[in-house]
Design a protein around this motif. Structure first.
Motif, PDB file in Angstrom:
ATOM      1  N   GLN A 209       4.722  -3.329   1.368  1.00  0.00           N
ATOM      2  CA  GLN A 209       3.487  -2.832   0.864  1.00  0.00           C
ATOM      3  C   GLN A 209       2.941  -3.687  -0.428  1.00  0.00           C
ATOM      4  N   HIS A 210       3.750  -3.838  -1.329  1.00  0.00           N
ATOM      5  CA  HIS A 210       3.462  -4.752  -2.436  1.00  0.00           C
ATOM      6  C   HIS A 210       3.029  -6.164  -2.219  1.00  0.00           C
TER       7      HIS A 210
ATOM      8  N   LEU B  85      -3.190  -2.076   4.165  1.00  0.00           N
ATOM      9  CA  LEU B  85      -1.835  -1.391   3.605  1.00  0.00           C
ATOM     10  C   LEU B  85      -1.355  -0.841   4.814  1.00  0.00           C
TER      11      LEU B  85
ATOM     12  N   ALA C 196       0.074   2.355  -3.517  1.00  0.00           N
ATOM     13  CA  ALA C 196      -0.340   1.124  -3.384  1.00  0.00           C
ATOM     14  C   ALA C 196      -1.797   0.924  -3.632  1.00  0.00           C
ATOM     15  N   ARG C 197      -2.320  -0.395  -4.015  1.00  0.00           N
ATOM     16  CA  ARG C 197      -3.820  -0.487  -4.105  1.00  0.00           C
ATOM     17  C   ARG C 197      -3.881  -1.997  -3.896  1.00  0.00           C
ATOM     18  N   ARG C 198      -4.862  -2.295  -3.234  1.00  0.00           N
ATOM     19  CA  ARG C 198      -5.240  -3.905  -2.943  1.00  0.00           C
ATOM     20  C   ARG C 198      -6.794  -4.210  -3.513  1.00  0.00           C
TER      21      ARG C 198
ATOM     22  N   ASP D  50      -4.214  -8.677  -0.360  1.00  0.00           N
ATOM     23  CA  ASP D  50      -5.272  -8.264   0.142  1.00  0.00           C
ATOM     24  C   ASP D  50      -5.261  -8.178   1.268  1.00  0.00           C
TER      25      ASP D  50
ATOM     26  N   THR E  15      -6.187   2.303  -0.969  1.00  0.00           N
ATOM     27  CA  THR E  15      -5.236   2.841  -1.813  1.00  0.00           C
ATOM     28  C   THR E  15      -4.355   3.788  -0.694  1.00  0.00           C
TER      29      THR E  15
ATOM     30  N   ALA F  99      -0.449  -5.987  -0.542  1.00  0.00           N
ATOM     31  CA  ALA F  99      -1.443  -5.388  -1.458  1.00  0.00           C
ATOM     32  C   ALA F  99      -1.794  -6.769  -2.381  1.00  0.00           C
TER      33      ALA F  99
END
Length: 378
Positions: free
Chosen positions: A289-290, A299, A193-195, A296, A200, A293
């Motif tokens: 989580q999505h 996480l 996962a990354r915002r 923003d 991450t 992310a």
């Protein structure tokens, strides 16, 4: 102030975002392709995502746009960005999930391990590639393939003549993707996962079991994975997420070769079948989580809540009757199983749901998950 997320696509991935959205106080809206789709519980609009005006009208009512699939055309995505809409993942990242040739080229630039590959525009070029790789290989259509569709094992260039003919008739033209036939011991998947701010988080590496080109089971974490393998897979997933500027969930499908290397097979920039186990087996599900992310938000923890989780897909469903008729006997027989269905009518080969069991003994967990899933097929 209520945060509003718009999901383009009304499939099961959008459906499974509904529960965490409710829990987080997020207003989830869905642009479904047609009435009665999996995510119809949250569908606020029905329309064709190929038309920019339809998607722009939908986007005006939300704070951020994300996706149930990667098929929204680039010109529509560009129109959203030009209108000032927050789009996550953005078109500059999604292009690498939409076109496998672009993906291969970009991964090569990033130095990522992957099978030998080439763009081939006719049967002769494909024959040359096959001759250099033992006379047998994989050929893929660059766009639109999923669940084994658009993928063939070939021994000769003429076996892809119909695909070459289709490319010749396509105004966009282009080439097919040829890949070496990798000798692998198993298939793995690494989710990250990354915002937008760059934070991450990697999920545990999992093993995926494919049948007929379709994911049938996921074992989490991947059994017999060495510490080094787990470390390398997580580093690779994070590097790809950063290198492609992905926002949201990223699934990196991997081959573990017979000599213990890992190679990147494909990418998905959204929640993914390999992560369904997280609904019942991880501190933070991939669906929550999505949402975090793309908005923003910080996480969540990705740690497993039990030593083992096994997810088994319900493929096809019963030959007669509805899935709902099978719930009670499955629940009596396997009370520890978590059953998830997608609101889809049974059809051969179709993913209509999944079952997850988590626990302390892998063999027992796998047995219970398979036994529960068996109630839903004939």
């Amino acid at each position: 102030m209520v945060l509003r997320v718009g999901v383009v696509g009304g499939g099961q991935l959008a459906r499974m975002m509904i529960a965490p959205a409710v829990e987080l106080g997020i207003e989830l809206r869905v642009l479904a392709e047609e009435p009665g789709m999996s995510a119809s519980l949250a569908a606020t609009a029905v329309g064709d995502y190929h038309h920019a005006d339809v998607v722009l009208a939908f986007a005006r009512e939300v704070d951020v746009i994300t996706f149930d699939h990667e098929h929204v055309p680039q010109d529509v995505l560009a129109a959203l960005v030009e209108a000032g809409v927050a789009v996550h993942p953005g078109p500059h990242a999604l292009r690498f999930a939409q076109d496998k040739l672009e993906m291969r080229a970009r991964l090569a630039e990033l130095g990522m391990p992957q099978p030998d590959w080439a763009a081939v525009s006719d049967a002769g070029e494909l024959d040359d590639f096959l001759a250099a790789h033992g006379g047998r290989g994989i050929v893929k259509t660059p766009r639109g393939g999923y669940d084994g569709k658009g993928v063939r094992v070939v021994n000769s260039g003429v076996e892809a003549d119909d695909w070459f003919a289709a490319l010749a008739e396509d105004a966009r033209g282009g080439s097919l993707l040829a890949e070496e036939l990798v000798e692998f011991s198993r298939e793995l998947a690494q989710q990250v996962a990354r915002r937008p701010s760059g934070q991450t988080r990697a999920y545990p590496l999992v093993e995926t079991v494919q049948r007929g080109g379709v994911c049938a089971e996921v074992l989490a974490p991947a059994p017999h994975a060495t510490d080094r393998l787990v470390e390398v897979a997580a580093e690779l997933g994070i590097a790809i997420a950063n290198g492609l500027d992905v926002v949201g969930m990223l699934a990196v499908e991997l081959f573990q070769t017979i000599d213990d290397r890992i190679l990147v097979n494909e990418l998905a920039m959204r929640p993914h079948n390999s992560g369904h186990w997280t609904q019942d087996g991880a501190t933070t599900s991939q669906f929550e989580q999505h949402l975090r992310a793309v908005l923003d938000l910080p996480l969540g923890d990705t740690a497993p809540t039990q030593p083992w989780s096994v997810m088994v897909n319900i493929l096809g469903g019963p030959a007669e009757g509805a899935l709902e008729e099978r719930f009670a006997p499955a629940m009596v027989d396997q009370p520890s199983a978590k059953i998830h269905t997608y609101g889809k009518a049974p059809r051969p080969g179709r993913k209509v749901g999944h079952v997850t069991v988590a626990g302390h003994d892998l063999d027992d967990v796998a047995y219970r998950a398979r036994a529960a899933a068996a109630f839903f097929t004939d």
